[in-house]
Design an enzyme around this catalytic site. Structure first.
Site, short mmCIF file in Angstrom:
data_model
loop_
_atom_site.label_atom_id
_atom_site.label_comp_id
_atom_site.label_asym_id
_atom_site.label_seq_id
_atom_site.Cartn_x
_atom_site.Cartn_y
_atom_site.Cartn_z
N THR A 1 0.72 -1.28 0.00
CA THR A 1 0.00 0.00 0.00
C THR A 1 0.74 1.31 0.00
OG1 THR A 1 -1.76 -1.06 1.21
CG2 THR A 1 -1.86 1.27 1.15
N SER B 1 3.49 1.09 3.02
CA SER B 1 4.88 0.82 2.65
C SER B 1 5.39 1.84 1.64
CB SER B 1 5.02 -0.59 2.09
OG SER B 1 4.13 -0.76 1.01
N ASP C 1 -3.52 3.20 -3.78
CA ASP C 1 -3.23 2.29 -4.89
C ASP C 1 -4.21 1.12 -4.78
OD1 ASP C 1 -1.10 -0.33 -4.01
OD2 ASP C 1 -1.89 1.11 -2.57
N SER D 1 3.20 -1.76 -3.49
CA SER D 1 2.05 -1.03 -4.05
C SER D 1 2.09 -1.18 -5.55
CB SER D 1 2.14 0.45 -3.74
OG SER D 1 2.50 0.65 -2.41
N LYS E 1 -9.24 0.25 -1.47
CA LYS E 1 -8.67 0.57 -0.16
C LYS E 1 -9.28 1.82 0.44
CE LYS E 1 -4.40 -1.56 -1.48
NZ LYS E 1 -2.95 -1.49 -1.59
N GLY F 1 -2.15 -2.05 6.02
CA GLY F 1 -1.88 -3.03 7.06
C GLY F 1 -2.55 -4.33 6.74
N ARG G 1 -3.27 -2.54 -4.96
CA ARG G 1 -2.68 -3.88 -4.94
C ARG G 1 -2.82 -4.50 -3.56
NH1 ARG G 1 3.52 -4.73 -6.73
NH2 ARG G 1 2.60 -4.77 -8.79
N ASP H 1 7.59 1.57 -4.97
CA ASP H 1 7.44 0.64 -3.85
C ASP H 1 6.93 -0.69 -4.39
OD1 ASP H 1 4.96 0.10 -1.36
OD2 ASP H 1 7.07 -0.46 -1.27
#
Lengths: 204, 272
Positions: B39, B167, B55, B207, B71, B85, B57, B204
């Site tokens: 995320t 992240s 995002d 994500s 999300k 999380g 994923r 990242d």
């Protein structure tokens, strides 16, 4: 060894045109020893709703029994069958209730909803729902299944083609996983009939 | 022990299986990993309200479990919450607080306030001492104005003009720190949020996929699902795989016809 690798399993569900298919392998093992080659992982909730449970076999059977109990109560109170979306929320709530001491199962839910619209979803062992429009996978062979389904899946397949695709995806994936396989079981549901088939696979 | 199957549970967590699971862990079996959201989630305050972004994923270890998950969760018509999380925890905690807010709206007859949602979330998370692993970016517009807060898994909160979590938060924060200013317009706000999420998506590994944006202003909320799709699937073969009918070897077949269900409806008495 992870708790999910104790028994070994592979479950996949795919959406077709006004139909869905749910398939599983048939092996039941205790770590590396095979105990049974006819183990049932896909269970019926009602005529148009099925749940496949991968992971620890004992938790799969217990969870199935609790879900059938809750669905029968629902049928008595509401005088109708549960919709797939409602059932998915029920499974998610039941699993999240055990957040700090979970059932070691990953369910795959597949059903035909209103207007025979196919519905599939999967969850992790604490109930995080993942709704997909194409396919969902679960079990020790899940990584291979992701790859096989991603390449073989096409949208709006007719029942015959859907059966061939899901069977080939399942068989090729379990061949790359030691802990699942020993045949396959495919259930294909259309608005008028249910087709159950046992596949011939490698017995190793 | 008799009560377990007789009554449906009254709500809250049940710890029945903890002893068995602890015994299994002692025997050397590893506990499973849960689906996380990897995320990048962001929020910022602009001149008329709040813009949230995320995002899409969802990861299970190194594998992408869902390429297009949602999300940005609904809390109230004027309040939305992005979650990072453990996926089950963010969904459960936002659903629970959303229901509590609805009951509160019925009781008070007023639009929900962001601080109400904030307090409900932080007290729940604090009482579980961080074991409910949900990191949230909460944003909304109420009678007191636009608000943006971050909530950490242990229950602490921050009130900020722009915030990132997950992240990919460092990648997104670098974009915000360079380009954020007060009094952004709606288009500038959406563009900045999309840039920040794209920074998370491309830099990242946790994500990826698409950008979801939610714009909340006084009296109006717009949820722009899949506002940008910077990762289209271009490698699909046009032929695809085709299997001939009968290619799979079948040992046995059983076909059951489904009986059409007859519905009994209350009908009027015979017309005169």
């Amino acid at each position: 060894m992870s708790i999910f690798e104790y028994n070994g399993s592979a479950v996949v569900a795919m959406v077709g045109k006004n139909c869905f298919a749910i398939a599983s392998d048939r092996r039941l093992g205790v770590q590396l020893q095979t105990i049974a080659t006819d183990f049932q992982r896909v269970f019926k909730i009602h005529d148009k709703l099925y749940i496949g449970l991968s992971g620890l076999a004992t938790d799969a059977q217990t969870l199935y029994q609790r879900l059938v109990f809750r669905h029968k109560l629902y049928q008595l109170r509401e005088e109708r069958d549960m919709k797939p979306q409602t059932f998915a929320s029920l499974v998610s709530a039941l699993l999240y209730e055990k957040r700090f001491g979970p059932y070691f199962c990953q369910p795959v839910i597949a059903g035909l909803g209103e207007d025979n619209e196919p519905f599939i979803c999967t969850m992790d062992c604490i109930g995080a729902k993942e709704l997909a429009k194409d396919f969902v996978v679960s079990g020790t062979a899940s990584e291979s299944l992701y790859g096989a389904c991603e390449s073989m899946y096409k949208p709006n397949m007719e029942p015959e083609e859907l059966f061939e695709t899901i069977s080939q995806a399942l068989l090729s994936s379990v061949d790359r996983d030691c802990l699942s396989g020993w045949g396959g079981y495919v259930l294909l549901v259309t608005p008028t009939e249910v087709q159950e088939r046992v596949l011939k696979g490698r017995m190793d | 022990m008799a009560g377990a199957m007789d009554l449906p549970a009254k709500g809250g967590f049940s710890f029945d299986l903890c002893r068995r699971n602890a015994m299994l862990a002692e025997k050397g079996l590893k506990m499973p990993g849960f689906r996380k959201t990897g995320t990048t989630i962001v929020g910022l305050v602009f001149q008329d309200g709040v813009v949230l972004g995320a995002d899409t994923r969802a990861t299970e270890g190194p594998i992408v479990a869902d390429k297009n998950c949602e999300k940005i969760h609904f809390m109230a018509p004027n309040i939305y919450c992005c979650g990072a999380g453990t996926a089950a925890d963010t969904e459960a905690v936002t659903d629970m607080v959303s229901s509590q807010l609805q009951l509160h709206r019925y009781a008070t007859g007023r639009e929900s306030r962001v601080v109400t949602a904030l307090t409900l979330l932080k007290s729940h998370l604090f009482s579980y001492q961080g074991h409910v692993s949900a990191a949230l970016v909460l944003g909304g517009v109420d009678v007191t104005g636009p608000h943006l807060h971050t909530v950490y898994p242990h229950g602490s909160t921050d009130t900020l003009p722009f915030a990132t979590m997950g992240s990919g938060s460092l990648a997104a924060m670098s974009v915000f720190e360079s380009k954020y200013k007060e009094g952004l317009t709606r288009e500038e706000g959406i563009q900045l949020v999309s840039d920040a999420i794209c920074a998370g998506i491309f830099n990242d590994l946790g994500s990826g996929s698409n950008v979801d944006v939610c714009v909340i202003t006084k009296g109006k909320t717009e949820y722009l699902r899949n506002h940008q799709l910077p990762n289209p699937r271009t490698y699909v073969s046009s032929k695809g795989y085709s299997f001939t009918k009968g290619q799979t070897e079948v040992l046995s077949t059983k076909i059951t016809q489904l009986k059409p269900k007859v519905e009994v409806t209350e009908s009027d008495a015979m017309e005169e």
